[in-house]
Design a protein around this motif. Structure first.
Motif, PDB file in Angstrom:
ATOM      1  N   CYS A 160     -11.119 -27.956 -12.358  1.00  0.00           N
ATOM      2  CA  CYS A 160     -12.565 -27.738 -12.232  1.00  0.00           C
ATOM      3  C   CYS A 160     -13.120 -28.282 -10.919  1.00  0.00           C
ATOM      4  O   CYS A 160     -14.343 -28.331 -10.736  1.00  0.00           O
ATOM      5  CB  CYS A 160     -13.289 -28.394 -13.414  1.00  0.00           C
ATOM      6  N   ASN A 161     -12.218 -28.704 -10.019  1.00  0.00           N
ATOM      7  CA  ASN A 161     -12.613 -29.221  -8.705  1.00  0.00           C
ATOM      8  C   ASN A 161     -13.535 -30.437  -8.789  1.00  0.00           C
ATOM      9  O   ASN A 161     -14.436 -30.605  -7.966  1.00  0.00           O
ATOM     10  CB  ASN A 161     -13.271 -28.129  -7.865  1.00  0.00           C
ATOM     11  N   VAL A 162     -13.303 -31.273  -9.791  1.00  0.00           N
ATOM     12  CA  VAL A 162     -14.063 -32.516  -9.915  1.00  0.00           C
ATOM     13  C   VAL A 162     -13.534 -33.517  -8.894  1.00  0.00           C
ATOM     14  O   VAL A 162     -12.329 -33.532  -8.589  1.00  0.00           O
ATOM     15  CB  VAL A 162     -13.933 -33.095 -11.348  1.00  0.00           C
ATOM     16  N   ASN A 163     -14.404 -34.332  -8.335  1.00  0.00           N
ATOM     17  CA  ASN A 163     -14.006 -35.386  -7.410  1.00  0.00           C
ATOM     18  C   ASN A 163     -12.826 -36.163  -7.996  1.00  0.00           C
ATOM     19  O   ASN A 163     -12.837 -36.543  -9.162  1.00  0.00           O
ATOM     20  CB  ASN A 163     -15.193 -36.321  -7.166  1.00  0.00           C
ATOM     21  N   ARG A 164     -11.783 -36.411  -7.182  1.00  0.00           N
ATOM     22  CA  ARG A 164     -10.556 -36.996  -7.723  1.00  0.00           C
ATOM     23  C   ARG A 164     -10.775 -38.386  -8.310  1.00  0.00           C
ATOM     24  O   ARG A 164     -10.187 -38.728  -9.339  1.00  0.00           O
ATOM     25  CB  ARG A 164      -9.464 -37.064  -6.642  1.00  0.00           C
ATOM     26  N   ARG A 165     -11.594 -39.189  -7.664  1.00  0.00           N
ATOM     27  CA  ARG A 165     -11.821 -40.530  -8.193  1.00  0.00           C
ATOM     28  C   ARG A 165     -12.600 -40.488  -9.495  1.00  0.00           C
ATOM     29  O   ARG A 165     -12.360 -41.299 -10.392  1.00  0.00           O
ATOM     30  CB  ARG A 165     -12.536 -41.382  -7.143  1.00  0.00           C
ATOM     31  N   VAL A 166     -13.504 -39.545  -9.614  1.00  0.00           N
ATOM     32  CA  VAL A 166     -14.197 -39.354 -10.890  1.00  0.00           C
ATOM     33  C   VAL A 166     -13.200 -38.906 -11.960  1.00  0.00           C
ATOM     34  O   VAL A 166     -13.251 -39.353 -13.110  1.00  0.00           O
ATOM     35  CB  VAL A 166     -15.346 -38.327 -10.748  1.00  0.00           C
TER      36      VAL A 166
END
Length: 252
Positions: A160-166
């Motif tokens: 889903c292309n969520v920020n990796r750290r999130v």
């Protein structure tokens, strides 16, 4: 060892010393003798396929890349240290973080099943944390169910292309919480409520763990993100070798 590897070892030593100081308290792992023998055997048998898959997963990883053993050992040490921190709950029980989300993200949930059972075995023998008869049940909740959910959440966030750290934060936090949902269900199965059965008993056990486990899950998510940032700084080649960091643009 290279300079970066020495820095990585020093980082883990400092982390262990800082996090390893904790007051004596009763452990949250299902304790020795608490489950009926039939449940102990059933949960142990249920873990066997996951442990077999984990063994082959680790063997394949180390056969392809011997340098991965440094990160793998660090992931196991992280599980041992962070899951040994027993926090007394206001409800009279105790809770702790699991630390399995990191290993699941780096190596997959199969490898964590092996790391988890080793950690649980050492904790049962050396720290009286958990038990030998309840090893199967504790392994399933902490080393199987939690890591599989953490891995699934991390992969879903990636798609889903969520920020990796999130993504790392959510995976570690939700994996921790799911571990305790499974533990509550295990206890409820063994000791169903006289009025309401397994469901009512599970709700009661969840209510016991929730006051401390919810904030601990958030803390674990934050700690896992911080540790990954440290690895990206001091062990970037090792992370690339296991495929965690890929060439090209990433969603940082």
């Amino acid at each position: 060892m290279t300079l970066k590897q020495k820095k990585l070892v020093a980082l883990t030593v400092v982390f262990s010393l800082c996090m390893g100081i904790t007051p004596v308290a009763n452990a949250m792992h299902i304790m020795e003798g608490y489950l009926p023998i039939s449940f102990c055997i059933s949960w142990g048998i249920l873990c066997l396929p996951f442990l077999a898959a984990g063994f082959f997963s680790i063997r394949k990883t180390l056969r392809e890349n011997r340098k991965a053993i440094t990160i793998l050992a660090m992931a196991g040490a992280y599980v041992f240290v962070i899951s040994s921190l027993k926090i007394p709950s206001v409800t009279g029980s105790c809770s702790h973080m699991t630390g399995t989300g990191l290993g699941a993200i780096l190596f997959g949930p199969g490898a964590v099943s092996i790391l988890g059972v080793i950690v649980l075995l050492f904790q049962a023998i050396l720290l009286a944390h958990g038990g030998l008869t309840t090893l199967g049940a504790n392994t399933f909740s902490m080393a199987v169910a939690g890591p599989f959910l953490a891995y699934g959440v991390y992969k879903l966030c990636g798609k889903c292309n969520v920020n990796r750290r999130v993504s790392i934060f959510l995976a570690a936090m939700l994996g921790d919480l799911f571990t305790y949902c499974v533990t509550s269900f295990q206890l409820a199965l063994a000791y169903p409520s006289t009025s309401g059965g397994v469901a009512a008993s599970a709700v009661k056990f969840l209510g016991v763990f929730a006051p401390t486990q919810l904030p601990l899950a958030v803390i674990e998510g934050i700690l896992t993100v911080i540790l990954v940032i440290g690895l990206e700084t001091y062990a970037k080649p090792e992370l690339k070798s296991i495929g965690f960091i890929k060439e090209g643009p990433t969603h940082e």
